[in-house]
Design an enzyme around this catalytic site. Structure first.
Site, mmCIF file in Angstrom:
data_model
loop_
_atom_site.group_PDB
_atom_site.id
_atom_site.type_symbol
_atom_site.label_atom_id
_atom_site.label_comp_id
_atom_site.label_asym_id
_atom_site.label_seq_id
_atom_site.Cartn_x
_atom_site.Cartn_y
_atom_site.Cartn_z
ATOM 1 N N HIS A 26 -0.746 -4.136 -13.158
ATOM 2 C CA HIS A 26 0.568 -4.635 -13.568
ATOM 3 C C HIS A 26 1.134 -3.796 -14.711
ATOM 4 O O HIS A 26 2.331 -3.544 -14.770
ATOM 5 C CB HIS A 26 0.463 -6.102 -13.997
ATOM 6 N N SER A 371 -1.946 2.553 -6.272
ATOM 7 C CA SER A 371 -2.606 3.722 -5.693
ATOM 8 C C SER A 371 -1.922 4.126 -4.394
ATOM 9 O O SER A 371 -1.762 5.315 -4.101
ATOM 10 C CB SER A 371 -4.085 3.431 -5.451
ATOM 11 N N GLU A 374 1.312 5.840 -5.249
ATOM 12 C CA GLU A 374 1.052 7.121 -5.908
ATOM 13 C C GLU A 374 0.602 8.182 -4.899
ATOM 14 O O GLU A 374 1.004 9.348 -4.992
ATOM 15 C CB GLU A 374 0.002 6.936 -7.017
ATOM 16 N N GLN A 391 -4.557 -5.416 -0.698
ATOM 17 C CA GLN A 391 -5.132 -4.136 -0.267
ATOM 18 C C GLN A 391 -5.270 -4.073 1.262
ATOM 19 O O GLN A 391 -5.106 -3.011 1.869
ATOM 20 C CB GLN A 391 -6.508 -3.937 -0.917
HETATM 21 C C1 UDX Z 1 -4.567 -4.737 -8.723
HETATM 22 C C2 UDX Z 1 -4.885 -5.120 -7.290
HETATM 23 O O1 UDX Z 1 -6.222 -4.880 -6.965
HETATM 24 C C3 UDX Z 1 -3.973 -4.411 -6.337
HETATM 25 O O2 UDX Z 1 -4.347 -4.717 -5.010
HETATM 26 C C4 UDX Z 1 -2.580 -4.869 -6.625
HETATM 27 O O3 UDX Z 1 -1.683 -4.279 -5.711
HETATM 28 C C5 UDX Z 1 -2.220 -4.568 -8.060
HETATM 29 O O4 UDX Z 1 -3.188 -5.132 -8.944
HETATM 30 P P1 UDX Z 1 -5.861 -2.335 -8.993
HETATM 31 O O5 UDX Z 1 -6.931 -2.840 -8.120
HETATM 32 O O6 UDX Z 1 -6.248 -1.869 -10.315
HETATM 33 O O7 UDX Z 1 -4.651 -3.361 -9.085
HETATM 34 O O8 UDX Z 1 -5.247 -1.099 -8.134
HETATM 35 P P2 UDX Z 1 -3.881 -0.314 -8.170
HETATM 36 O O9 UDX Z 1 -2.729 -1.165 -7.781
HETATM 37 O O10 UDX Z 1 -4.091 0.870 -7.323
HETATM 38 O O11 UDX Z 1 -3.676 0.113 -9.680
HETATM 39 C C6 UDX Z 1 -4.570 0.952 -10.362
HETATM 40 C C7 UDX Z 1 -3.797 1.837 -11.321
HETATM 41 O O12 UDX Z 1 -4.703 2.467 -12.192
HETATM 42 C C8 UDX Z 1 -3.004 2.940 -10.633
HETATM 43 O O13 UDX Z 1 -1.748 3.079 -11.236
HETATM 44 C C9 UDX Z 1 -3.850 4.178 -10.859
HETATM 45 O O14 UDX Z 1 -3.106 5.376 -10.989
HETATM 46 C C10 UDX Z 1 -4.536 3.864 -12.152
HETATM 47 N N1 UDX Z 1 -5.849 4.528 -12.233
HETATM 48 C C11 UDX Z 1 -6.873 4.113 -11.436
HETATM 49 C C12 UDX Z 1 -6.016 5.551 -13.114
HETATM 50 O O15 UDX Z 1 -5.083 5.951 -13.829
HETATM 51 N N2 UDX Z 1 -7.257 6.137 -13.213
HETATM 52 C C13 UDX Z 1 -8.300 5.747 -12.460
HETATM 53 O O16 UDX Z 1 -9.374 6.307 -12.611
HETATM 54 C C14 UDX Z 1 -8.108 4.701 -11.538
#
Ligand code: UDX
Length: 470
Positions: A26, A371, A374, A391
């Site tokens: 978020h 992700s 991105e 997901q």
């Molecule tokens: C969570 C939920 O799991 C996801 O399904 C929902 O859509 C949003 O909230 P998360 O699991 O952390 O998020 O995944 P994601 O939405 O992909 O966000 C991760 C963020 O962290 C991305 O912006 C990614 O660029 C960043 N990231 C991840 C990094 O900067 N470095 C990393 O090593 C891993």
């Protein structure tokens, strides 16, 4: 028409305060939106709970000024809620804590801003904290909410919450259902929080509760873009009754390269990104590296970490693998000195830089929506390995609808572990990891997937360029 609270604040600069749910998935889109708004010349404050303020300060060099002084880096100010610490760090405890501590803390933050000569003229809230919309709206402040997942996921939740759809039973793998604007789907494509087997009950409740206050917000912004989800967006107004709110696309919320964030870059990392991995990428051949990450919340079991390790190593390709600190003890002994010597493991990466790097060949991802967007924006094909929640839906879109990847399925391959577990639950195997990566990078459809990814990347960049649809 300009809402009254905005136009009447003509003496002070318009001040937008964004209040963010404290998780990485978020923080990233909301902070990127904050930077975009600040680039338009408005005064912008980014807010969240105090425990997150401390993490951002440690990892990203963000500083907060409870006294309201201009702080932070770039053009965004930071000011965190004085909510006290939650009794336990887990998500459920945090949710319960925020439901009672959040509203008074947010009300007093708004009062503090006004008292220091920066009355808040608009709020962007997070639907995950429905009380924030209530507090701001009750204070007469126009409020938008930012939906951080896809339009398709919004539509599926909306249908479910209002009793407009029934999903097939989970064990009936062949059953399909259709909803307006969405491709034919099976239960496996539905956000798993809506299925009977979902173990995250409190989280599911919170997600469903969002829809209570969505109607109170004046605008609902969505981190997506028109071209990406044209069918789902076009069908949404016809869903109901009740009629859903209009979703205003503002995405993909990615870091902009045009310097619009102003001044020094500020990132929303809650773990410090290991920038050395970019230099490591510089030394790798073009389009050779497998980048693997499951985001900020998914936890793989020790057995899965081991299979992933052996699988990545057995591709024979260089790999950059994000293994968060709590999971690193499950790496095989001496892994990086032995079979994994072509790889690099980091606790956290600067992900957008990694995806944009010319050495990156594919992204083995859990398909969180950030992700997903991105990798779409960077034009990098995926190996989709969804775990739960949205997901599952995102993976369906990346692989089958956008045509830019393959799936990594549990139960593939033929290792002893898979056979032993065949009677119980399907397990991840090293063979499945190796085969999926090979398919994505060098298989018969690899070129087509790369071309599709490049096409979506162009569309994503056009959507957020001047004059674009977002
Ligand atoms: C969570 C939920 O799991 C996801 O399904 C929902 O859509 C949003 O909230 P998360 O699991 O952390 O998020 O995944 P994601 O939405 O992909 O966000 C991760 C963020 O962290 C991305 O912006 C990614 O660029 C960043 N990231 C991840 C990094 O900067 N470095 C990393 O090593 C891993």
């Amino acid at each position: 028409a300009m809402p009254a609270a905005v136009s009447s604040a003509a003496s002070a600069p318009a001040h937008v305060l964004l209040i963010c749910f404290p998780s990485q998935g978020h923080v990233n889109p909301m902070l990127r939106l904050a930077k975009r708004i600040a680039s338009k010349g408005l005064l912008v404050t980014f807010s969240s709970v105090s425990s997150i303020g401390a993490k951002l300060a440690a990892a990203a060099g963000v500083t907060a000024g409870g006294d309201g002084s201009p702080v932070g880096r770039g053009r965004v100010r930071f000011d965190f809620l004085d909510d006290g610490e939650p009794p336990n760090p887990d998500l459920d405890s945090l949710m319960l804590h925020l439901a009672t501590a959040g509203p008074p803390a947010f009300a007093s933050q708004l009062a503090r801003q006004a008292a220091s000569g920066r009355p808040v003229s608009g709020v962007v809230a997070n639907p995950f904290m429905p009380w924030a919309t209530d507090v701001a709206t009750d204070a007469g402040i126009p409020t938008a909410v930012l939906w951080v997942q896809s339009v398709a996921v919004f539509s599926l939740y909306y249908h479910h919450v209002h009793g407009l759809a029934e999903f097939p039973p989970e064990d009936d793998k062949a059953a399909r259902f259709t909803l307006p604007g969405l491709p034919e789907m099976s239960a496996a494509d539905v956000p798993s929080f809506l299925l009977p087997s979902n173990p995250f009950k409190l989280l599911a409740d919170a997600i469903i509760t969002q829809f209570r206050t969505l109607g109170r917000a004046s605008w609902v912004l969505v981190n997506s873009f028109a071209e990406l989800e044209a069918d789902a967006a076009a069908a949404l107004p016809g869903v109901g009754p009740p009629s859903p709110p209009e979703l205003i696309p503002v995405g993909p919320l990615i870091e902009m390269e045009d310097g619009e964030s102003g001044g020094e870059e500020v990132r929303g990392d809650m773990l410090k990104a290991e920038e050395e991995c970019v230099e490591w990428l510089d030394a790798q051949p073009e389009r050779s590296v497998v980048y693997a990450s499951v985001g900020s919340v998914v936890v793989l079991s020790p057995a899965e970490v081991a299979e992933m390790a052996h699988g990545l190593a057995s591709t024979g390709r260089p790999f950059l693998w994000v293994v968060r600190p709590e999971t690193q003890p499950h790496l095989p002994d001496g892994f990086l000195e032995g079979e994994g010597k072509k790889g690099m493991v980091v606790a956290w990466s600067p992900q957008e830089k990694v995806l944009a790097h010319k050495a990156t060949a594919c992204f083995l991802t859990h398909c969180g929506w950030n992700s997903t967007l991105e990798t779409v924006a960077a034009g990098v094909p995926v190996v989709a390995f969804p775990q739960w929640g949205d997901q599952c839906t995102d993976a369906r879109f990346l692989v089958e609808e956008l045509g830019m990847g393959v799936r990594l399925l549990r139960g593939g391959g033929s290792s002893a572990a898979a056979e032993a577990e065949a009677e119980t639950e399907a397990q991840l195997t090293r063979e499945a990891v190796r085969d999926a990566v090979e398919d994505a990078v060098a298989g018969p459809r690899a070129e087509e997937m790369r071309a599709n990814a490049a096409r979506w990347s162009k569309a994503a960049r056009e959507a957020v360029a001047p004059g674009g649809s977002s």
